[in-house]
Write a protein that holds these residues in place. Sequence first.
Motif, mmCIF file in Angstrom:
data_model
loop_
_atom_site.group_PDB
_atom_site.id
_atom_site.type_symbol
_atom_site.label_atom_id
_atom_site.label_comp_id
_atom_site.label_asym_id
_atom_site.label_seq_id
_atom_site.Cartn_x
_atom_site.Cartn_y
_atom_site.Cartn_z
ATOM 1 N N SER A 106 -1.632 -3.667 2.355
ATOM 2 C CA SER A 106 -0.505 -4.446 2.847
ATOM 3 C C SER A 106 0.787 -3.785 2.394
ATOM 4 C CB SER A 106 -0.563 -5.890 2.332
ATOM 5 O OG SER A 106 -1.708 -6.553 2.836
ATOM 6 N N LEU A 159 -2.473 -9.094 -7.173
ATOM 7 C CA LEU A 159 -1.679 -9.474 -6.011
ATOM 8 C C LEU A 159 -2.221 -10.764 -5.381
ATOM 9 C CD1 LEU A 159 -1.511 -5.911 -4.408
ATOM 10 C CD2 LEU A 159 0.134 -6.954 -5.982
ATOM 11 N N ARG A 162 7.258 -2.751 -5.578
ATOM 12 C CA ARG A 162 6.608 -4.032 -5.831
ATOM 13 C C ARG A 162 7.583 -5.155 -5.476
ATOM 14 N NH1 ARG A 162 4.654 -1.352 -10.977
ATOM 15 N NH2 ARG A 162 2.411 -1.021 -10.702
ATOM 16 N N SER A 182 3.293 -14.186 -1.532
ATOM 17 C CA SER A 182 2.424 -13.086 -1.973
ATOM 18 C C SER A 182 3.190 -12.151 -2.880
ATOM 19 C CB SER A 182 1.890 -12.294 -0.768
ATOM 20 O OG SER A 182 2.945 -11.646 -0.092
ATOM 21 N N THR A 219 3.262 -8.071 -3.522
ATOM 22 C CA THR A 219 2.869 -6.868 -2.793
ATOM 23 C C THR A 219 3.174 -5.626 -3.619
ATOM 24 O OG1 THR A 219 4.997 -6.670 -1.683
ATOM 25 C CG2 THR A 219 3.306 -7.967 -0.572
ATOM 26 N N VAL A 245 4.953 -3.599 1.665
ATOM 27 C CA VAL A 245 5.896 -4.488 0.997
ATOM 28 C C VAL A 245 6.575 -5.406 2.007
ATOM 29 C CG1 VAL A 245 8.137 -4.510 -0.178
ATOM 30 C CG2 VAL A 245 6.288 -3.083 -1.043
ATOM 31 N N THR A 260 2.787 -5.022 7.704
ATOM 32 C CA THR A 260 1.637 -4.173 7.987
ATOM 33 C C THR A 260 1.457 -4.093 9.496
ATOM 34 O OG1 THR A 260 0.587 -4.902 5.938
ATOM 35 C CG2 THR A 260 -0.825 -3.821 7.572
ATOM 36 N N ALA A 286 -2.056 -14.030 -2.855
ATOM 37 C CA ALA A 286 -1.501 -14.283 -1.529
ATOM 38 C C ALA A 286 -1.960 -15.645 -1.043
ATOM 39 C CB ALA A 286 -1.940 -13.204 -0.542
ATOM 40 N N THR A 307 1.148 -11.317 3.885
ATOM 41 C CA THR A 307 -0.020 -10.610 3.360
ATOM 42 C C THR A 307 -1.298 -11.383 3.631
ATOM 43 O OG1 THR A 307 1.303 -9.587 1.626
ATOM 44 C CG2 THR A 307 -1.074 -9.668 1.278
ATOM 45 N N GLN A 336 3.224 -1.180 -2.914
ATOM 46 C CA GLN A 336 3.022 -0.046 -2.025
ATOM 47 C C GLN A 336 3.448 1.232 -2.742
ATOM 48 O OE1 GLN A 336 4.608 -0.500 1.897
ATOM 49 N NE2 GLN A 336 4.291 1.623 2.462
#
Length: 1020
Positions: A153, A736, A801, A756, A758, A155, A158, A738, A146, A760
């Motif tokens: 970003s 979040l 998550r 990190s 994450t 999980v 990306t 990172a 991330t 989504q």
Amino acid sequence: MLGRGVAVALLASASPFALASTAMAQAAPAATDTLEEIIVTGVRGSQQRSVDVKRNQTAIVDAISSEDIGKLPDVTIADALQRVSGIQIQRDAGEGSKVNVRGLPQVITLLNGEQYLSAGNLGEAKPNLTDVPAQLMNAVVVYKTTDSKNALSGVSGTIDLRTRRPSDMPQGFSASGAVEGQTGKDTKEKDYLANGLISWRGDRIGVLVSAAGSQSNLGNNYSGIAAGGPGGMSGNNDWGGTAPQQFISPHGYESFSREVERDRLSISGAFEADLGEGFTFLAEGFYTKLDEYNRAVGINISNRWSGDAFGVWTIPTSTTPTGKGNWVSVNEYDIDAWWVNSFTVNRTNKSESKNFNAELKYDNGGPFKMEARAMRSDADRLSMNGQAQGDLSNWRYAPGRFTLFRDANDRTRGTFYPASIASTFPASRYTNNVVGSLGGRYVDPNPLGYGQNPRLHYNISGGHPVWSGFDRPISGGLGAGKTLTDYMANKDSYAIGAFSSEGNNEAQSDLQVYRIDTHYDFEEPAGGFLTRVDVGVRRSDRSVSIDQFHLFSDFYAGKGVDNKGRPNTSGCAAQWKAIDVTMDQSNCQAGEFVRDPVTGQMVFQGYTVNAPTRLDTYNNVVWVDNLGSITSGIPGFWAIDPHDFDDAAAFHKKVFGGANRVIIPGQTYDVDMSEDSAYAEASFEIGRLSGTAGMKVIRTELLVRQNLTDSQAMNYGDTNADTGDVVTRRHYYDYLPAVNAKYDINDDWRVRFSYSKTMQPLDLLNYGGGLKINTADDPEKKIRVATSGESSGNPELNPWRSDNWDAAVEYYIGRASMLNLSVFRLNIDSYVVTQTTFDGAFPDQDGVIRKFNLPVTKPQQKEGGKVEGVEVGAKLSFKDFLDENSFFSNFGVDTNYTYSPSEQVLPSGVKLPFNDNSKHQYNLIAWYQDDHFQARIAYNYRTKRLNNIFKDFPVYQDNTQFVDVNVSYDVNDHVTVYANGSNVTGEIEDYFVQFAPGVKQYTWQNEFETRYTIGARFRW
């Protein structure tokens, strides 16, 4: 050449906004400086650029450049991405489409650093890159960890798609283009692709336009369980059976040949201007259009979806105990074929997406920099389905044979039609002398069809299904001694079993984004270690509307009466324009009164919806005798030409006078999603240690509109009625952090570490989808009965998550050579699984609830999953090790291996890997390049992946391996000719149910054709 140098300089930047634009007056000198170092092109140049990107980024990334995309043997961006370690793809009609990173589909797709709205996946989280042309991309960067500065970003990763911009190009006018011809081993169509780019760049202004257009016809054969795989699977006891052994007894089996035509048009444009005083402006647009026609013709052998046939029409003759309860794995079946029919299906998808971006950037050479960006996107997709069944049975009554809901006291009473239809047939077609109150008659729908149920044998113990029994004599309209093979070869033995247009959907989406990013570079490290601070805010509003619908048509308006004797003035609407649908259901009737054979009283007799129709009455027909290498024993047959359904709505209007949309409430929904986010990230450097530490806060607001579903299906179809809407509003926060750190041991060795959190969002169907109740005909009760339920969404579900941990060590050997080893772990704190429970209680068509243990499939919240693994990679250009004049210095390899075991826990406690994840994946690319000639062979292998779950038993796609080949020759500085071969080994996808270690059962197969391409590129 200049453009390639600038591209590398841009890609090396840690900030995605550094890619957006550069001051025109300042760009040229920088490009010139870079050129002196990297004047390398071709496959070696692309590998060198990938190494440079990986070296210079703080996060763990991989990249492919324009030399990889569209210039090597990869058909789509997804095909190119599968060469990257940790990336796994799914193929659609042989082309790469959906992408997983490190075993999960929870991947975000960006376009030039911002969220990409694609018509290919309006409601899904996973990237679908089918409509994205590889030829318009300058580079694709895959973030494995991330970066807080990224807009979003995923999980597991990306993907940032990066188009060309004027600042990537040399000063003055430049142009390039390519034309190519394509064909397939099976389809043998004359396909084409053409693309071109025109750019002009001055000292202060630059303009670029590029476009790509193509047509491809892709061959795909299928054999196995009907209804697209798991959707048609069931156990022999699912429908009330009590057999001592349980085994897979599906609705039916299908073998078909499919040709997918894809017509693509894409345009990308960009304008850049130096406004002076450190300000530059960028405006760009990206447009894609995809028209897709999935045309399939095949043979279906089934039980007619009849509840009393399940577990009876399939008789196992060779089984293996599974050790799981009383389940057995079956290698061979005897089949009591209740129905044999040819079928034609054409699923058309027409989609468009438009992404517009405007950005103002400030950079006057001082410590403060800023970008302000606005983006507007919209996309829409219309997916329509047209299909027809060519029925080979004659529907005549005999013991042990499926019949058309005939009167038990007079089996000659079957399909019934008004006098206006019956009078068009000779008297020999009337099955009795009964005449309705308005002159209606019982008409034989298919006198030349077969009579008794064919007895077939299905052997799935080998490499593909083997059918037998088609040569056994059976009774029927062709007389004694004729076999099912004879009926299949006789065009006059087919009648239309049904026309329909089902599972259609129209999707619309729009996205608006506003963001500001600021950066401050300290002239002297603050506190001795802080070198830079980045702060930004972002607002995005996304709205998606999905309408799922069937096409209904009205029948018998102004003909007949209802069951109370009242004139039928408006007709009755039917989803299934079928020969086994009688218009006598509760809400609307059309028919006449006939005398009861026992009491002599006049009773109501509904008309049959579909009039007796030859296969070629409204359609062109084709002879089908090649279903590929994945099935054998099936004779040739006649089917409707699928091109006739390129416009399904127009066909239904022409034949039936109307095509009315009726929504499927459980799969029709609206979701509005707003995200407000802010981030702060600090860059640090302490000796050889450097990196970033950031925090992003996201507030997500959801507004979900779902349709409430009535438990009763509408007459003459299986569409549940819509009884209103329910609206849900909710919001949640995510914090979040990172951290990305790297330590340079020396100039060649580097160690990385990342951590990190994450988040989504789910597929939007998981938020918006409602309840759908499935029904089937019950010949005994003469009604449709509830069989199962599907609840596809729940707005209260939490997003994905996870906590992600990564570590890597990299050894940079030369300009285009490196070795890398990385380990990763994703602790999935929140995810969603689809699970079937047996607690459904839904009323049948008459309103009576008869079963209280029907299966209901629905998404459920889970936690505690994990994905972990190792990635090993080697990029080696032998020129970095050998004398440049040596022949062997022209060779190189790019190879990687990913080990990514995963685990999710079903509500039942069963542990399985995550869907689509392969534990092992391996890529080997060997290449050669000299002054004029270059070649590449690319091999991709991945182990089995979880496709679906059947009663807690995993359904896997087996190991696959694909080989692609490319050669090209530079005729001169301006012209290159090339040839590609994709899937040259003709790989077949095998699917199976895994009952226990070493005990599995074949379910279905996909066979994709080999594709060949020849073409030429031009550049000025």
